[in-house]
Design a protein around this motif. Structure first.
Motif, PDB file in Angstrom:
ATOM      1  N   HIS A 172      26.699  46.764  42.019  1.00  0.00           N
ATOM      2  CA  HIS A 172      27.508  46.159  43.068  1.00  0.00           C
ATOM      3  C   HIS A 172      28.178  44.888  42.560  1.00  0.00           C
ATOM      4  CE1 HIS A 172      25.734  49.143  45.595  1.00  0.00           C
ATOM      5  NE2 HIS A 172      24.517  48.684  45.378  1.00  0.00           N
ATOM      6  N   ALA A 173      29.392  44.665  42.997  1.00  0.00           N
ATOM      7  CA  ALA A 173      30.221  43.587  42.461  1.00  0.00           C
ATOM      8  C   ALA A 173      29.700  42.174  42.719  1.00  0.00           C
ATOM      9  CB  ALA A 173      31.650  43.718  43.005  1.00  0.00           C
ATOM     10  N   PRO A 174      29.053  41.887  43.863  1.00  0.00           N
ATOM     11  CA  PRO A 174      28.696  40.492  44.139  1.00  0.00           C
ATOM     12  C   PRO A 174      27.880  39.803  43.058  1.00  0.00           C
ATOM     13  CG  PRO A 174      28.524  41.768  46.154  1.00  0.00           C
ATOM     14  CD  PRO A 174      28.808  42.754  45.045  1.00  0.00           C
ATOM     15  N   ILE A 175      26.929  40.486  42.436  1.00  0.00           N
ATOM     16  CA  ILE A 175      26.101  39.817  41.437  1.00  0.00           C
ATOM     17  C   ILE A 175      26.922  39.474  40.189  1.00  0.00           C
ATOM     18  CG2 ILE A 175      25.189  41.891  40.273  1.00  0.00           C
ATOM     19  CD1 ILE A 175      22.440  40.426  40.271  1.00  0.00           C
ATOM     20  N   PHE A 176      27.884  40.324  39.837  1.00  0.00           N
ATOM     21  CA  PHE A 176      28.761  40.023  38.707  1.00  0.00           C
ATOM     22  C   PHE A 176      29.669  38.840  39.038  1.00  0.00           C
ATOM     23  CE2 PHE A 176      27.907  44.614  38.033  1.00  0.00           C
ATOM     24  CZ  PHE A 176      27.451  44.569  36.726  1.00  0.00           C
ATOM     25  N   ARG A 177      30.211  38.829  40.245  1.00  0.00           N
ATOM     26  CA  ARG A 177      31.088  37.729  40.650  1.00  0.00           C
ATOM     27  C   ARG A 177      30.330  36.412  40.700  1.00  0.00           C
ATOM     28  NH1 ARG A 177      33.622  41.416  45.472  1.00  0.00           N
ATOM     29  NH2 ARG A 177      35.100  42.613  44.190  1.00  0.00           N
ATOM     30  N   ALA A 181      31.058  32.975  38.659  1.00  0.00           N
ATOM     31  CA  ALA A 181      31.237  31.717  39.391  1.00  0.00           C
ATOM     32  C   ALA A 181      30.239  30.652  38.949  1.00  0.00           C
ATOM     33  CB  ALA A 181      31.105  31.972  40.891  1.00  0.00           C
ATOM     34  N   SER A 182      29.058  31.072  38.479  1.00  0.00           N
ATOM     35  CA  SER A 182      28.028  30.112  38.081  1.00  0.00           C
ATOM     36  C   SER A 182      28.442  29.279  36.879  1.00  0.00           C
ATOM     37  CB  SER A 182      26.711  30.837  37.791  1.00  0.00           C
ATOM     38  OG  SER A 182      26.777  31.569  36.573  1.00  0.00           O
ATOM     39  N   VAL A 183      29.402  29.772  36.121  1.00  0.00           N
ATOM     40  CA  VAL A 183      29.925  28.994  34.990  1.00  0.00           C
ATOM     41  C   VAL A 183      31.390  28.632  35.232  1.00  0.00           C
ATOM     42  CG1 VAL A 183      28.287  29.765  33.248  1.00  0.00           C
ATOM     43  CG2 VAL A 183      30.287  31.183  33.732  1.00  0.00           C
ATOM     44  N   GLY A 184      31.793  28.653  36.505  1.00  0.00           N
ATOM     45  CA  GLY A 184      33.112  28.170  36.886  1.00  0.00           C
ATOM     46  C   GLY A 184      34.261  29.079  36.521  1.00  0.00           C
ATOM     47  N   LEU A 186      36.381  33.133  36.859  1.00  0.00           N
ATOM     48  CA  LEU A 186      36.630  34.372  37.577  1.00  0.00           C
ATOM     49  C   LEU A 186      36.084  35.536  36.753  1.00  0.00           C
ATOM     50  CD1 LEU A 186      40.314  33.709  38.698  1.00  0.00           C
ATOM     51  CD2 LEU A 186      38.256  33.594  40.131  1.00  0.00           C
ATOM     52  N   PRO A 187      35.779  36.669  37.385  1.00  0.00           N
ATOM     53  CA  PRO A 187      35.267  37.807  36.623  1.00  0.00           C
ATOM     54  C   PRO A 187      36.158  38.229  35.461  1.00  0.00           C
ATOM     55  CG  PRO A 187      34.925  38.174  38.960  1.00  0.00           C
ATOM     56  CD  PRO A 187      35.748  36.919  38.850  1.00  0.00           C
ATOM     57  N   GLY A 203      29.833  49.007  36.753  1.00  0.00           N
ATOM     58  CA  GLY A 203      29.708  47.896  37.689  1.00  0.00           C
ATOM     59  C   GLY A 203      30.550  46.705  37.303  1.00  0.00           C
ATOM     60  N   ALA A 204      30.492  46.316  36.031  1.00  0.00           N
ATOM     61  CA  ALA A 204      31.271  45.159  35.570  1.00  0.00           C
ATOM     62  C   ALA A 204      32.765  45.417  35.654  1.00  0.00           C
ATOM     63  CB  ALA A 204      30.868  44.812  34.142  1.00  0.00           C
ATOM     64  N   LEU A 205      33.192  46.616  35.252  1.00  0.00           N
ATOM     65  CA  LEU A 205      34.610  46.939  35.323  1.00  0.00           C
ATOM     66  C   LEU A 205      35.117  46.888  36.765  1.00  0.00           C
ATOM     67  CD1 LEU A 205      34.773  49.913  32.782  1.00  0.00           C
ATOM     68  CD2 LEU A 205      35.674  47.604  32.430  1.00  0.00           C
ATOM     69  N   ASN A 206      34.329  47.429  37.686  1.00  0.00           N
ATOM     70  CA  ASN A 206      34.727  47.418  39.089  1.00  0.00           C
ATOM     71  C   ASN A 206      34.778  46.004  39.660  1.00  0.00           C
ATOM     72  OD1 ASN A 206      35.033  50.181  39.198  1.00  0.00           O
ATOM     73  ND2 ASN A 206      32.997  50.566  40.032  1.00  0.00           N
ATOM     74  N   ALA A 207      33.993  45.101  39.069  1.00  0.00           N
ATOM     75  CA  ALA A 207      34.007  43.708  39.519  1.00  0.00           C
ATOM     76  C   ALA A 207      35.129  42.901  38.889  1.00  0.00           C
ATOM     77  CB  ALA A 207      32.658  43.057  39.196  1.00  0.00           C
ATOM     78  N   GLY A 208      35.861  43.520  37.967  1.00  0.00           N
ATOM     79  CA  GLY A 208      36.995  42.833  37.343  1.00  0.00           C
ATOM     80  C   GLY A 208      36.715  42.237  35.988  1.00  0.00           C
ATOM     81  N   MET A 209      35.534  42.504  35.438  1.00  0.00           N
ATOM     82  CA  MET A 209      35.191  41.996  34.104  1.00  0.00           C
ATOM     83  C   MET A 209      35.634  42.964  33.019  1.00  0.00           C
ATOM     84  SD  MET A 209      31.286  40.631  34.571  1.00  0.00           S
ATOM     85  CE  MET A 209      30.903  39.093  35.421  1.00  0.00           C
TER      86      MET A 209
END
Length: 243
Positions: A172-177, A181-184, A186-187, A203-209
């Protein structure tokens, strides 16, 4: 498999210049998980033999561990993201079924959990963590219940996220996002590295990483969206990033 990184066919090439941080899976990425779990389960069995012998005997029944785990997962679907809680409740169910004190589940789990943190790193893990951490902020992202400090790798990471504490896990995307964000960041500015094709890469690809698939054995890619990089070990990851 060779140590050379590869770019999958039909995938966008890795954009190294865009990478400002790296998120890393833990189990089966930095250390093999099943030898760790087998040792932890042996310690749990020894503890139960001393403190709850009927339960220890029950757990020797072929297939009972799987049965208890599946029953717990069905009854406590609210704990699907929390492997520690599922393990503890499985132990509690076994104690109840054996007619022993279910309150023993907590200290029994503590024995298991302490041993679960005693991991044996892959040979490439520490050199890679040192090299990567000197160049990028690193964030651990795991669905498992390893603790980066108790396992001895905490010094290399800025922060860590796991499904239990976060409330949901990969893919799921929220944990990747949240990791970005924890290091300032965007994915899109983060490269995620992990061994699980669906949980880590998709998962990472879907989150934008961007994503790197770590494959220490020979496995075909069977999903749609492809990682920007496939590597057989963490040394090859460092080679790709340093090229």
């Amino acid at each position: 498999m060779t140590s050379a990184p590869t770019a999958p066919a039909n995938a966008a090439p890795l954009d190294v210049q865009r990478i400002s941080a790296i998120s890393l899976d833990l189990d089966d990425t930095l250390w093999p998980i099943w030898p760790t779990i087998e040792r932890a389960e042996a310690v749990l069995q020894e503890w139960l033999l001393r403190e709850a012998p009927k339960t220890a005997s029950l757990l020797l029944t072929p297939g009972i561990l799987r049965e208890l785990r599946e029953a717990t997962e069905k009854e406590r679907s609210d704990l699907a993201h929390d492997l520690s809680a599922l393990r503890r409740e499985s132990i509690r169910t076994a104690l109840k079924r054996s007619g022993e004190d279910p309150a023993l589940a907590d200290p029994a789990f503590d024995a298991f959990f302490a041993e679960r943190q005693r991991v044996t790193l892959y040979d490439d893990a520490l050199p890679a963590l040192k090299w990567l951490s000197e160049r990028y902020p690193l964030v651990a992202v795991s669905n498992g219940n390893a603790d980066i400090h108790q396992t001895g790798v905490g010094r290399w990471f800025r922060t860590a996220f796991n499904a239990r504490a976060f409330g949901s896990g990969k893919p799921h995307a929220p944990i990747f996002r949240a990791a970005a964000a924890s290091v300032g960041l965007l994915p899109k500015d983060v490269l995620h590295v992990g061994d699980d094709a669906e949980l880590d890469v998709v998962g990472a690809l879907n989150a934008g990483m961007q994503a790197a698939w770590l494959v220490r054995d020979e496995r075909p890619w069977v999903h749609g969206a492809r990682p920007q990089l496939i590597v057989p070990n963490l040394h090859a990851l460092c080679v790709a990033l340093g090229a």
